[in-house]
Design a protein around this motif. Sequence first.
Motif, short mmCIF file in Angstrom:
data_model
loop_
_atom_site.label_atom_id
_atom_site.label_comp_id
_atom_site.label_asym_id
_atom_site.label_seq_id
_atom_site.Cartn_x
_atom_site.Cartn_y
_atom_site.Cartn_z
N SER A 2 40.62 2.11 47.89
CA SER A 2 39.16 2.09 47.79
C SER A 2 38.51 2.93 48.88
N SER A 3 37.29 3.39 48.58
CA SER A 3 36.50 4.14 49.57
C SER A 3 35.03 3.78 49.42
N SER A 4 34.34 3.62 50.54
CA SER A 4 32.91 3.30 50.50
C SER A 4 32.07 4.47 50.03
N ARG A 5 32.65 5.67 49.95
CA ARG A 5 31.93 6.86 49.48
C ARG A 5 31.96 6.99 47.96
N GLU B 111 31.07 5.00 36.43
CA GLU B 111 32.25 4.22 36.05
C GLU B 111 33.08 4.95 35.01
N GLU B 112 32.41 5.58 34.07
CA GLU B 112 33.14 6.31 33.03
C GLU B 112 33.88 7.50 33.61
N SER C 250 31.52 2.36 42.88
CA SER C 250 31.81 1.04 43.46
C SER C 250 30.54 0.41 43.99
N CYS C 251 30.37 -0.87 43.71
CA CYS C 251 29.18 -1.57 44.16
C CYS C 251 29.38 -2.24 45.51
#
Length: 614
Positions: free
Chosen positions: A427-430, A402-403, A434-435
């Motif tokens: 957004s990307s699932s890779r 996250e940082e 991201s949770c």
Amino acid sequence: MAVSFEDISDELDVFGLGDDVDDNQLQKLQEICQSYNINANALVNQWMAFSASRKVDLDTDNIEIFDREWLPKKLSVSQQTPKAKGKSFLNKNTINSALEDQLEIIGSYATPEEKSQIAQAAKRQLTPENNNNKNKRFIGFNGSPAVKTFSPTSLSPASATPSAKFSSRSNSGETVFKFGNLSGHSWQGEGQGCKVSYYDESSCLTPQMKYMFQKMMDKAGALNEMIEDMSQSLQNAHGIEDFGHLALPSQELVTVSGRICCDSIGRLNNQSVLLEGSRDSSAGKSISLDLSELKQYSLFPGQIIACEGVNNTGKKFVVKKIFESQTLPHPESPGEQENAKLLRMMVAVGPYAPSDGIDYSPLSDLIKVINRDKPDCCVLVGPFVDTKNSTINSGELQETYEEIFNKQMEEISHATHGLGCKIVIVSSSRDAHSCYSVYPQPPYSLSTHFSDGSKKSSAQVGITKDLIFVSDPATLVINGVVIGLTSTDILMHLTKSEISIGQQGAGLDRMGRLAQHILHQHSYYPLYPAPDDVNIDYDLWETSARLPVTPHILLLPSDLKAFAKDIDGCCCINPGRLTTGLVGGTFAQVVVDTLALRSSSSPAAACAVKIVKI
């Protein structure tokens, strides 16, 4: 031995594989030719033997296995490089004196026996007494600063190591592909800004959404409704009176509709095609399709079609004709009052760092271009903290995911502040930070916990209103131009699942055909079932992953070759990835003439695109 991309591509074309290889794969194959001192013909012959014996497709992972396991055993000593004939270039003294970075480079050219020596040497290099040398390796990259206070050092974590292959590239700024009328258009704007909004606000996802709570009956209902909606569209387009029951025996021609399925686990082929009907028309029954009488077709699992044929026995439907599916209507063009000027965009797709480290020099170079050209809008598609990056996977980072992500967003925001450019973050699932391992995926949220226990909002980490976070997929309106986009590599997933016989569509190549599937199926992700790494929530899919209209521009990021094409009047663009492995990739610059968009029946005619090397 000098072997070009064209030589390798021509040899692959002999076996019908020329369209299945991208530039990154061609580069790996070219390196193999140089390593083993063989020509393109010998390489492709060895590949065909390897792929036939192991029953694998042509992709990056299998090429690495081919290089590592197959070629050293199959090629004779005379076919290998001159240095392989003589005495080994590795010995105890050279290994022990090599630095860790050198060991990594030497290892890529070593034999399996030598690699085991290198592994032992690497362990010795990383013993406690050599910790100081290890730390010297992780030095930030001090490149020349961009406009304002932006620099690669501030973007990259302290442990980032610059990629030698990326920094030594010589083709930066080279245009590799052009589309549309480029004359008379200036790619440099004046920072006039733009308005960005969702096409349909009711379909917006939020970071607080609940997902994967779907019940089996709800999922079945959504899948059935897909068949019924597409069947109704096909019925209206072709004037079909009514659809028959696909499992009832009939000696006369009957028209049926349903979803393409595979009768087994594995890739679809012309002997394994099933058609699954809807509950209303066929009680959910499925039947095997006989495609032998068709001269051309292009099918994939999940595709919804209407076809005409006979079903003599009730067990096999002999297809005589497949009705061509249709696109949705285009949206209304921008009105007279709405920004009657050029819309300039830039589109880049992650990863934004080479795969062997977390040095974000490619992203810093991109932001320099943004500062120079001042587009109205820049679309940055994830991943930003790539799960396929070896350093991120190592678990040895000093900062949280996250940082790292928040630092990138903060620096992007600061570096582009005051330019009049909206930055759209997709957004990307890779993305490791991201949770949400779900499709559709909600937009990112920057209200996060830090390793020191603190929690900061977007404003507290320095994010301005010029950064706009959107979901995957999303249908946006930018200055009246409707843009559809998804970060999931649906083109790659389709090409691994599709069977195609004969020429499909007027003048369409494989890339155009894959993009056309998305437009004709009215969905950003029409493939069913999806691969194991794509977790679809069909409740969310039904509301947020269907095309409301055929957009003016459709962005389809993929590992496949970058392109821009006119598909049924829609400008479909794959900008490529900003980095491919260890080397630099491409991004896209787009200019839309909104005046021409109002007067032209084909939105693609109002668009000009160029694909540029970073």
